[in-house]
Design an enzyme around this catalytic site. Structure first.
Site, mmCIF file in Angstrom:
data_model
loop_
_atom_site.group_PDB
_atom_site.id
_atom_site.type_symbol
_atom_site.label_atom_id
_atom_site.label_comp_id
_atom_site.label_asym_id
_atom_site.label_seq_id
_atom_site.Cartn_x
_atom_site.Cartn_y
_atom_site.Cartn_z
ATOM 1 N N GLU A 107 54.562 -4.506 55.587
ATOM 2 C CA GLU A 107 55.661 -4.544 56.547
ATOM 3 C C GLU A 107 56.245 -3.147 56.742
ATOM 4 O OE1 GLU A 107 57.277 -9.096 56.396
ATOM 5 O OE2 GLU A 107 58.253 -7.684 55.031
ATOM 6 N N HIS A 234 71.248 1.980 40.645
ATOM 7 C CA HIS A 234 71.737 0.601 40.542
ATOM 8 C C HIS A 234 72.538 0.280 39.288
ATOM 9 C CE1 HIS A 234 69.450 -0.021 44.102
ATOM 10 N NE2 HIS A 234 68.281 0.058 43.495
ATOM 11 N N CYS A 351 67.191 -3.920 52.832
ATOM 12 C CA CYS A 351 66.823 -3.403 51.514
ATOM 13 C C CYS A 351 66.510 -4.537 50.544
ATOM 14 C CB CYS A 351 67.974 -2.556 50.966
ATOM 15 S SG CYS A 351 67.662 -1.861 49.351
#
Length: 364
Positions: A107, A234, A351
């Site tokens: 993708e 993160h 995301c």
């Protein structure tokens, strides 16, 4: 002796009969031409046909001799991506599901901004990093993409934009896969799209993001190319980051920060830290303070990302008011931070939502 088939750099690359012509860097094309009794200037003509005129076949390169065109066809293939599904979001984002030569699918996403059109490219079929919030890693890693397959993603999107006289102005290497696990092909791709004779996209308009493959961060620091660099962080402590990103068990935050410090000292370039906010996991003000302390001595920017829904994952989105509080706390502590604009989430193009799997969706 220059060969037409580049040496395979890792076992995850496909073994096609012919190399993609889009995988050749400009100087490699020059060397190949000299080896085959041609003049170097033909490389510029070939690149103009490929990247400026964007022809679909070697036969269309009419200022080359018929003999040269035949030799090119004997040695190279023009990688084409079959568009299986094309979806458009309410915000104008377009997601492409492409089928590769061997039947695998990937993708690619076109995002529209006020400042231009950005393409998010994929570097691997699947991913083995195993981030516990991401759809891309669910099926594991199938193989790496050749440079030409990455280039073809940008070219295919550019051909769509040609219909409205628009151009790709930015590239982000944040699609499926870990770019630094396909390092050599990624670097070839970067050079090809950056060439004046290639797609001519400025280095400062290209961003590569890594989960933190430390040896490659050191390698990247030595590259003579001013590409923007982002790190998916993160979390600011090993306990939380290891739960979100198992790669942290191999490359701890301390070691990651050492590599980032080296990169910054070597390049004098700003780093972007991507920080996804997961409800009840890493989104409290204590986490913001911990993050600020970790990166306070770096020239950096924090890109806060509201988590996107992945059916197979159990994470929930942090409430908007808490996201704003997190951003405010970082700024209070002297950290440059912004909240990423969410794009394409209604078509699973945001995301963490990309995957190499065809879905039963309507082509728009």
């Amino acid at each position: 002796m220059i060969t037409t088939q580049k040496k395979k750099k890792n076992r995850f690359l496909p073994d096609f009969d012919k190399q993609s012509i889009y995988s050749l860097r400009y100087e490699e094309m020059q060397d190949w031409l000299v080896e085959h009794g041609q003049q170097k200037f033909r490389a510029k003509q070939i690149f103009q046909w490929l990247y400026e005129k964007r022809v679909d076949s070697i036969d269309e390169m009419t200022n080359l001799s018929k003999d040269l065109r035949e030799v090119l066809k004997d040695n190279f293939t023009m990688t084409t991506l079959e568009t299986v599904v094309k979806q458009e979001s309410r915000d104008g984002t377009i997601k492409f599901l492409f089928e590769l030569q061997d039947g695998y699918t990937i993708e690619t996403v076109l995002m529209r901004h006020e400042y231009g059109n950005s393409v998010c490219v994929t570097t691997q079929v699947g991913c083995r990093i195993g981030c516990t919030f991401c759809a891309s890693t669910l099926g594991g890693l199938k193989r790496n993409l050749e440079a030409g397959e990455i280039v073809s993603q940008v070219l295919t999107v550019q051909k769509v934009l040609d219909a409205t006289d628009e151009r790709v102005s930015q590239i982000v290497i944040m699609g499926i896969g870990e770019p630094f696990e396909n390092y050599d092909e990624m670097m070839d791709f970067l050079k090809i799209v950056n060439y004046d004779n290639g797609l001519n996209i400025g280095a400062r308009h290209i961003t590569v993001s890594t989960s933190g493959i430390i040896p490659r961060i050191y390698d990247f620091a030595e590259e003579d190319i001013q590409i923007n660099f982002a790190v998916s962080l993160h979390a600011a402590n090993d306990e939380i980051r290891s739960k979100l990103m198992p790669i942290n068990r191999a490359y701890s935050i301390d070691k990651l920060m050492e590599a980032i410090q080296y990169y910054q000292e070597k390049t004098n370039r700003r780093i972007t830290f991507e920080y996804g906010l997961f409800g009840g996991v890493n989104d409290q003000l204590t986490h913001a303070r911990e993050l600020a302390h970790l990166i306070q001595n770096l020239n950096c920017h924090v890109n806060l990302i509201p988590v996107n829904h992945v059916p197979e994952r159990n994470y929930v989105k942090t409430p908007k008011e808490d996201i704003f509080k997190f951003e405010k706390e970082l700024k209070r502590l002297g950290i440059n931070a912004t909240i990423r604009r969410e794009q394409g989430s209604d078509i699973d193009a945001a995301c963490g939502q990309l995957r190499a799997k065809e879905r039963q969706v309507e082509t728009r």
